[in-house]
Design a protein around this motif. Structure first.
Motif, mmCIF file in Angstrom:
data_model
loop_
_atom_site.group_PDB
_atom_site.id
_atom_site.type_symbol
_atom_site.label_atom_id
_atom_site.label_comp_id
_atom_site.label_asym_id
_atom_site.label_seq_id
_atom_site.Cartn_x
_atom_site.Cartn_y
_atom_site.Cartn_z
ATOM 1 N N THR A 8 -12.959 -5.173 1.165
ATOM 2 C CA THR A 8 -11.927 -4.170 1.427
ATOM 3 C C THR A 8 -12.190 -2.906 0.625
ATOM 4 O O THR A 8 -11.995 -1.787 1.119
ATOM 5 C CB THR A 8 -10.541 -4.749 1.098
ATOM 6 O OG1 THR A 8 -10.273 -5.851 1.967
ATOM 7 C CG2 THR A 8 -9.448 -3.707 1.280
ATOM 8 N N ALA A 9 -12.649 -3.053 -0.627
ATOM 9 C CA ALA A 9 -12.978 -1.888 -1.447
ATOM 10 C C ALA A 9 -14.087 -1.060 -0.790
ATOM 11 O O ALA A 9 -14.014 0.183 -0.755
ATOM 12 C CB ALA A 9 -13.401 -2.331 -2.839
ATOM 13 N N THR A 62 -7.741 -3.424 -4.650
ATOM 14 C CA THR A 62 -7.963 -4.119 -3.384
ATOM 15 C C THR A 62 -8.037 -5.618 -3.634
ATOM 16 O O THR A 62 -8.218 -6.071 -4.765
ATOM 17 C CB THR A 62 -9.257 -3.656 -2.690
ATOM 18 O OG1 THR A 62 -10.372 -3.942 -3.546
ATOM 19 C CG2 THR A 62 -9.215 -2.169 -2.389
ATOM 20 N N THR A 79 0.812 -1.221 0.000
ATOM 21 C CA THR A 79 0.000 0.000 0.000
ATOM 22 C C THR A 79 0.840 1.264 0.000
ATOM 23 O O THR A 79 0.591 2.194 -0.768
ATOM 24 C CB THR A 79 -0.991 0.039 1.192
ATOM 25 O OG1 THR A 79 -1.746 -1.166 1.230
ATOM 26 C CG2 THR A 79 -1.930 1.245 1.081
ATOM 27 N N THR A 134 -11.916 2.400 -5.282
ATOM 28 C CA THR A 134 -11.009 1.397 -5.837
ATOM 29 C C THR A 134 -11.127 1.347 -7.354
ATOM 30 O O THR A 134 -12.226 1.414 -7.901
ATOM 31 C CB THR A 134 -11.353 0.021 -5.241
ATOM 32 O OG1 THR A 134 -11.110 0.055 -3.834
ATOM 33 C CG2 THR A 134 -10.519 -1.080 -5.851
#
Length: 355
Positions: A147-148, A142, A91, A159
């Motif tokens: 998670t998005a 992602t 990230t 995302t």
């Protein structure tokens, strides 16, 4: 095309992010036959390069946090190599990125959701740089739709694509005689429940152990064992003390096991149990179900993606886990499992678009 990659997750024993990066690298080698790849790390890697087009750049020995090294050194090395796109596998981006475009992969939002489970240096690196770097990345990928969704809700970043993890070829239907042989070599007998993951607080192993031991003491699952496979993690002293105490009740920590042994353990398990407080996806749940294991997992959107339809989803509490162990599912979950080639193709599309 010249692609730079933060390869630090491949410098130690391969865990979740390292497995994700390695498998996508292997698939990229086939997807991008005319590209050159440059791997940057402050420490030597423990994996072989997929082909001669992969160039390892190890800059000295890491003295500070690997994130500080990434900020100070990786970007300079990438500029010297003339990369067009830099893949930020963890990230966080290098400090200066004006010479190339960037793709940031977001695996989870652990620093917001369960910060007490993170090593100190990693937590503060994410607090300092996570939000700023995903906002300035040229593309954000992602590892799950869950998670998005969290990234959009918690950080306000949309995302660009989702690249779900696949499972390695070793995981799949296992021949009964091969399973019996592997279990015998490991000194494992049926029936048993299996948990897999680095021994650290987010995995919620104390609740699972307490639930299991309570059922053993009450005589409701007298013949079962609870096997835990995974490397030592951080803040695990109390947990290892608990593991030692629970050993007399049929709890056994196996430590790190090979993929081949893990496939056999999945296939022979009464059920695979994934009691985590939080996961960005949950590769072990996908591995377990393709090996034919029934799955018990915490009720999280990300784990629903990984575990599939037919898994038993429960709250990550002693009572929730106790009920699941007493009445586990009898069949593996259904549904298609993502593959690494598809995940790699998502990355190829981002690299080509930016380059």
């Amino acid at each position: 095309m010249r692609v730079g990659i933060d390869a630090f997750p491949l410098s130690g024993r391969i865990a979740g992010i390292g497995r994700y990066v390695l498998e996508i690298m292997r698939a990229l080698d086939a997807c991008m036959p005319h590209a050159d790849f440059f791997l940057y790390s402050p420490e030597p890697l423990v994996v072989e390069m997929p082909s001669a087009r992969w160039h390892l750049r190890v800059e000295g020995t890491r003295k500070a946090s690997s994130y500080v090294w990434l900020k100070r050194t990786a970007g300079e090395m990438a500029r010297e190599d003339g990369v067009q796109v830099f893949w930020a596998t963890r990230t966080i981006l290098p400090a200066r990125t004006h010479a190339f475009r960037t793709v940031s992969t977001v695996h989870d939002l652990n620093y917001r959701i369960f910060p007490e489970s993170m090593p100190y240096a990693t937590l503060w690196a994410h607090r300092l740089w996570f939000a700023r770097d995903v906002r300035r990345a040229d593309a954000v990928v992602t590892n799950s739709q869950g998670t998005a969704d969290r990234l959009r809700a918690m950080v306000g970043v949309q995302t660009d694509a989702v690249a779900r993890p696949g499972v390695a070829e070793v995981f799949g239907p296992q021949a009964p005689e091969a399973v019996a042989s592997r279990l015998s070599a490991l000194g494992v007998r049926n029936p048993y429940f299996l948990a897999v993951g680095t021994v650290e607080p987010r995995k919620n192993l104390p609740a699972l152990i307490e639930a299991f031991v309570s059922l053993k003491k009450s005589g409701e699952i007298p013949d079962h064992q609870l096997l835990i496979a995974g490397s030592r993690g951080w803040r695990g002293r109390r947990l290892h003390a608990l593991l030692n105490e629970a050993e007399r009740h049929g709890v056994r920590w196996l430590g790190f096991v090979s993929d081949e042994d893990l496939a056999g353990l999945y296939a022979g398990a009464r059920a695979f149990v994934f009691p985590s407080h939080y996961e960005g996806f949950g590769i072990p749940a996908a591995e377990a179900r393709v090996c034919g294991a029934p799955v018990i997992a915490t009720d999280l959107p990300e784990l629903r993606e990984a575990a599939g339809e037919g898994a038993l989803f429960v709250p990550p509490t002693v009572e929730g886990l106790r009920g699941a162990l007493l009445h586990p599912p009898t069949e593996p979950p259904m549904g298609e499992v993502p593959d690494w080639q598809t995940a790699a193709q998502v990355m190829v599309e981002q690299f080509e678009r930016l380059a």
